[in-house]
Motif scaffolding. Structure first.
Motif, PDB file in Angstrom:
ATOM      1  N   ARG A 191      10.960   0.023  -0.056  1.00 21.05           N
ATOM      2  CA  ARG A 191      10.837   0.126   1.406  1.00 21.05           C
ATOM      3  C   ARG A 191       9.552   0.856   1.770  1.00 21.05           C
ATOM      4  N   GLY A 192       8.660   0.161   2.432  1.00 24.34           N
ATOM      5  CA  GLY A 192       7.464   0.808   2.978  1.00 24.34           C
ATOM      6  C   GLY A 192       6.649   1.556   1.948  1.00 24.34           C
ATOM      7  N   VAL A 193       6.427   0.914   0.790  1.00 26.20           N
ATOM      8  CA  VAL A 193       5.737   1.616  -0.298  1.00 26.20           C
ATOM      9  C   VAL A 193       4.222   1.575  -0.108  1.00 26.20           C
ATOM     10  N   HIS A 194       3.639   2.766  -0.175  1.00 22.82           N
ATOM     11  CA  HIS A 194       2.177   2.906  -0.180  1.00 22.82           C
ATOM     12  C   HIS A 194       1.759   3.566  -1.472  1.00 22.82           C
ATOM     13  N   LYS A 195       0.635   3.119  -2.014  1.00 25.79           N
ATOM     14  CA  LYS A 195       0.097   3.736  -3.222  1.00 25.79           C
ATOM     15  C   LYS A 195      -1.422   3.817  -3.098  1.00 25.79           C
ATOM     16  N   THR A 196      -1.915   5.049  -3.064  1.00 26.54           N
ATOM     17  CA  THR A 196      -3.358   5.267  -3.092  1.00 26.54           C
ATOM     18  C   THR A 196      -3.684   5.992  -4.385  1.00 26.54           C
ATOM     19  N   TYR A 197      -4.580   5.421  -5.190  1.00 26.90           N
ATOM     20  CA  TYR A 197      -4.983   6.084  -6.432  1.00 26.90           C
ATOM     21  C   TYR A 197      -5.892   7.268  -6.118  1.00 26.90           C
ATOM     22  N   ALA A 198      -6.052   8.144  -7.105  1.00 28.12           N
ATOM     23  CA  ALA A 198      -6.841   9.359  -6.925  1.00 28.12           C
ATOM     24  C   ALA A 198      -8.275   9.055  -6.481  1.00 28.12           C
ATOM     25  N   ASN A 199      -8.782   7.883  -6.871  1.00 30.50           N
ATOM     26  CA  ASN A 199     -10.155   7.521  -6.488  1.00 30.50           C
ATOM     27  C   ASN A 199     -10.242   6.934  -5.085  1.00 30.50           C
ATOM     28  N   GLY A 200      -9.093   6.925  -4.370  1.00 32.79           N
ATOM     29  CA  GLY A 200      -9.100   6.444  -2.991  1.00 32.79           C
ATOM     30  C   GLY A 200      -8.753   4.979  -2.824  1.00 32.79           C
ATOM     31  N   VAL A 201      -8.617   4.251  -3.932  1.00 38.73           N
ATOM     32  CA  VAL A 201      -8.249   2.833  -3.834  1.00 38.73           C
ATOM     33  C   VAL A 201      -6.815   2.704  -3.319  1.00 38.73           C
ATOM     34  N   VAL A 202      -6.651   1.949  -2.238  1.00 41.16           N
ATOM     35  CA  VAL A 202      -5.304   1.667  -1.724  1.00 41.16           C
ATOM     36  C   VAL A 202      -4.786   0.433  -2.460  1.00 41.16           C
ATOM     37  N   ALA A 203      -3.856   0.656  -3.393  1.00 37.50           N
ATOM     38  CA  ALA A 203      -3.351  -0.444  -4.217  1.00 37.50           C
ATOM     39  C   ALA A 203      -2.141  -1.113  -3.589  1.00 37.50           C
ATOM     40  N   LEU A 204      -1.342  -0.334  -2.842  1.00 37.52           N
ATOM     41  CA  LEU A 204      -0.179  -0.886  -2.145  1.00 37.52           C
ATOM     42  C   LEU A 204      -0.162  -0.348  -0.725  1.00 37.52           C
ATOM     43  N   ALA A 205       0.035  -1.240   0.235  1.00 39.77           N
ATOM     44  CA  ALA A 205       0.058  -0.853   1.645  1.00 39.77           C
ATOM     45  C   ALA A 205       1.303  -1.438   2.295  1.00 39.77           C
ATOM     46  N   ASP A 206       2.291  -0.595   2.515  1.00 39.08           N
ATOM     47  CA  ASP A 206       3.506  -0.995   3.219  1.00 39.08           C
ATOM     48  C   ASP A 206       4.201  -2.187   2.555  1.00 39.08           C
ATOM     49  N   VAL A 207       4.528  -2.019   1.284  1.00 44.07           N
ATOM     50  CA  VAL A 207       5.206  -3.082   0.540  1.00 44.07           C
ATOM     51  C   VAL A 207       6.719  -2.868   0.586  1.00 44.07           C
ATOM     52  N   SER A 208       7.438  -3.893   1.000  1.00 47.01           N
ATOM     53  CA  SER A 208       8.903  -3.868   0.974  1.00 47.01           C
ATOM     54  C   SER A 208       9.392  -5.108   0.243  1.00 47.01           C
ATOM     55  N   LEU A 209      10.393  -4.902  -0.606  1.00 49.31           N
ATOM     56  CA  LEU A 209      10.886  -6.005  -1.424  1.00 49.31           C
ATOM     57  C   LEU A 209      12.306  -5.686  -1.851  1.00 49.31           C
ATOM     58  N   SER A 210      13.152  -6.681  -1.808  1.00 47.97           N
ATOM     59  CA  SER A 210      14.538  -6.506  -2.209  1.00 47.97           C
ATOM     60  C   SER A 210      14.873  -7.593  -3.222  1.00 47.97           C
ATOM     61  N   VAL A 211      15.455  -7.198  -4.349  1.00 49.99           N
ATOM     62  CA  VAL A 211      15.768  -8.150  -5.412  1.00 49.99           C
ATOM     63  C   VAL A 211      17.253  -8.041  -5.753  1.00 49.99           C
ATOM     64  N   ALA A 212      17.942  -9.169  -5.696  1.00 50.58           N
ATOM     65  CA  ALA A 212      19.377  -9.192  -5.989  1.00 50.58           C
ATOM     66  C   ALA A 212      19.614  -9.495  -7.466  1.00 50.58           C
ATOM     67  N   ARG A 213      20.797  -9.123  -7.936  1.00 50.43           N
ATOM     68  CA  ARG A 213      21.159  -9.416  -9.324  1.00 50.43           C
ATOM     69  C   ARG A 213      21.009 -10.910  -9.616  1.00 50.43           C
ATOM     70  N   GLY A 214      20.374 -11.223 -10.736  1.00 49.28           N
ATOM     71  CA  GLY A 214      20.228 -12.607 -11.157  1.00 49.28           C
ATOM     72  C   GLY A 214      18.997 -13.313 -10.608  1.00 49.28           C
ATOM     73  N   GLU A 215      18.284 -12.654  -9.705  1.00 48.26           N
ATOM     74  CA  GLU A 215      17.072 -13.288  -9.172  1.00 48.26           C
ATOM     75  C   GLU A 215      15.915 -13.177 -10.162  1.00 48.26           C
ATOM     76  N   VAL A 216      15.037 -14.162 -10.125  1.00 49.26           N
ATOM     77  CA  VAL A 216      13.765 -14.100 -10.846  1.00 49.26           C
ATOM     78  C   VAL A 216      12.664 -14.132  -9.790  1.00 49.26           C
ATOM     79  N   ILE A 217      11.961 -13.001  -9.684  1.00 48.35           N
ATOM     80  CA  ILE A 217      10.894 -12.895  -8.696  1.00 48.35           C
ATOM     81  C   ILE A 217       9.562 -13.033  -9.422  1.00 48.35           C
ATOM     82  N   CYS A 218       8.767 -13.997  -9.033  1.00 49.90           N
ATOM     83  CA  CYS A 218       7.424 -14.113  -9.590  1.00 49.90           C
ATOM     84  C   CYS A 218       6.429 -13.551  -8.589  1.00 49.90           C
ATOM     85  N   ILE A 219       5.598 -12.625  -9.056  1.00 50.61           N
ATOM     86  CA  ILE A 219       4.615 -11.971  -8.203  1.00 50.61           C
ATOM     87  C   ILE A 219       3.252 -12.539  -8.561  1.00 50.61           C
TER      88      ILE A 219
END
Ligand code: ADP
Ligand code: ADP
Length: 230
Positions: free
Chosen positions: A7-35
């Motif tokens: 829910r609403g995941v943000h990730k900024t690395y120490a060097n300032g690179v924003v790798a994730l900006a407001d990522v939300s994802l829900s995965v149910a049992r048995g699902e195969v999610i390809c990214i």
């Protein structure tokens, strides 16, 4: 039953690179999610945040009911239930194939030598490498090493399997044998998140395809819709 909830995941690395900006994802049992998505779009970072290999800057991730980034969460316990396979195999080079599979079940899982060996042999059989138990990783092809890595991840009886570009380091003719093992796992109902450039695999196996660009999930769709451009 939801096994992964970001829910609403943000990730900024120490060097300032924003790798994730407001990522939300829900995965149910048995699902195969390809990214999927271009290099640098945050796919690998997202996958690594799911079992706390990477801390997050904001948001919340729950996996198997546990708050992954809560400092009270027992990460060893969580990681035992979430298997991970990397691009570069990451096998223990000075251990035989059988020993690679037995180590975590012995040390983390508390299995006896005999139990761990029985489980390891069954898994080697499952990935088509029963005859290779006494070999060292360097004696195997890349495709064989990656199948050992998958078997090793399965040795802890995980509820979820995470794959980070599992075939990207392989010679083209070895890709199929690894994808076949993954397809069989998916057919058994394993819950899987797979970062991949293998569009044929995504089309054939994915429950949903998650498209990332510049740290965001920009599109989620069923594979047939996704690949038809609907
Ligand atoms: P992808 O898996 O889609 O190629 P990554 O998650 O590896 O994307 O990377 C997302 C962005 O974060 C890229 O700009 C990458 O250079 C940067 N990045 C990845 N890992 C690190 C790190 N350890 N430190 C700093 N920046 C990183
Ligand atoms: P991949 O995208 O295949 O996962 P990369 O070559 O992007 O691999 O990254 C290899 C390693 O370098 C990873 O551990 C990643 O976290 C780290 N890394 C990637 N980009 C950066 C960056 N800009 N600064 C620091 N570390 C990085």
């Amino acid at each position: 039953e939801v096994l992964i909830e970001a829910r609403g995941v943000h990730k900024t690395y120490a060097n300032g690179v924003v790798a994730l900006a407001d990522v939300s994802l829900s995965v149910a049992r048995g699902e195969v999610i390809c990214i999927v998505g271009p290099s640098g779009s945050g796919k690998s970072t997202l996958l690594r945040t799911l079992n706390a290999l990477e801390p997050i800057s904001a948001g919340e991730i729950r996996v198997l009911g546990e708050a992954v980034h809560d400092r009270h969460t027992d990460l060893n316990r969580l990681r035992a239930r979430v298997g991970m396979v990397f691009q570069s195999f990451n096998l223990f080079p000075h251990r035989t194939v059988l020993e690679n599979l037995m180590l975590a079940p012995r040390i983390v899982g508390g299995l006896s030598e005999a139990e761990a060996e029985a489980r390891a042999r069954a898994l080697l059989d499952k990935v088509g490498l029963a005859g290779k138990h006494d070999q060292y990783p360097s004696q195997l092809s890349g495709g064989q090493q990656q199948r050992v890595a998958i078997a090793r991840a399965l040795a802890m009886n995980p509820q979820i399997m995470l794959f980070d570009e599992p075939t990207s380091a392989l010679d083209p003719e070895k890709v199929g044998e690894v994808l076949d093992v993954m397809k069989a796992l998916a057919a058994e109902g394993m819950t899987m998140c797979v970062v991949t450039h293998e569009m044929g695999f995504a089309r054939a196996v994915a429950s949903r395809v998650v498209f990332m660009d510049a740290g965001r999930i920009c599109h989620v769709d069923a594979p047939e819709r996704f690949f038809n451009g609907a």
